[in-house]
Motif scaffolding. Sequence first.
Motif: not given
Length: 361
Positions: A13-18, A284-303
Amino acid sequence: MNKENIKIGITHGDINSISYEVILNAFSDNRMYENVIPIIYGSAKVAAYHKKALNIANVNLNQVRNADEANTKKIHIINCIDDNARVELGKSTSIAGEAAVMALEQAVADLKTKKIDAVVTGPINKENIQSDKFNFKGHTEYFQDHFKSEDVLMFMVSDVCRIGVVTGHIPLNLVSTKITENLIFSKLKIMNLSLLKDFGIRKPRIAVLGLNPHAGDNGVIGTEESKTILPAINKAREKGILAFGPFPADGFFASGNFKKFDAVLAMYHDQGLIPFKLMNGYNGVNYTAGLPIVRTSPAHGTAFELVGKGEASCDSFRSAFYLAIDIVKNRSIYTEISANPLKPQELPEAGSTTLSFEESL
């Protein structure tokens, strides 16, 4: 599937973030990688900078040139960016945006060639990441484009609830113009299949929210419910999808009715994400459903405001990491069951609709 050979890619992600803080703190618990192979797509130098700034001494990263070299019992890192990339904690910079794209590109390339089984994406800044290589409103749109998916679903997931949204990163004044019967039906199909395939739920029940206050009050406050949302629900039910609604959003959550369903489909971003984040905090987790691959992400931003203070929670990243593993396993089970369907008399007795990984073995 060999449980010890699952490779989970992690973009920095963003190298200046958390992002590095939550990744490193999560992996300070070695149980995180006992039966899985984590691979960070980032920079060993940047990781060392964050380790020193935060005094994190109990995490050792093993540098590898590519995902094929990664093995068990270690946390691996692949250098994706120039070693001269400058870290400016808590600041939005073009260098940070470029570094985020480089890591993302390499992880996606490895997903496409099946060198990794899933990816957990670190938070990005949606402004500084914009370039010729990344011209999207977020990760969701980026993955949809790169994997040529006709439609995807932003699916917020936790142990408390699962909430998807019909419209994602668009201005609020455009929501009513974008919501159509076909779009709602498409999201319901994706959600239903995801609940079956990714979460192992045999007969998922989906609640659909209205767009207007009080779900339109029978046309007094709006007609989208009767003219658009309800026809989409009826169409889904004709296809065997157990969809119900539309429900007034405020009372639906306040009354606890969401607990009666396996997932909820909201009409727009904040209608779904505000209650989700209130109920789940940092889990929480942000999951992108509908893709042929599995992608998840923390449910927060760069903070950026928390960077370097040692205050950022790694709970959401940890949940995203574990969810990626679970979905990879569940998809494998679903594929096996689909290829070898049980005869009617062999089906498990009715009861809980959730089929866990352990119960499926």
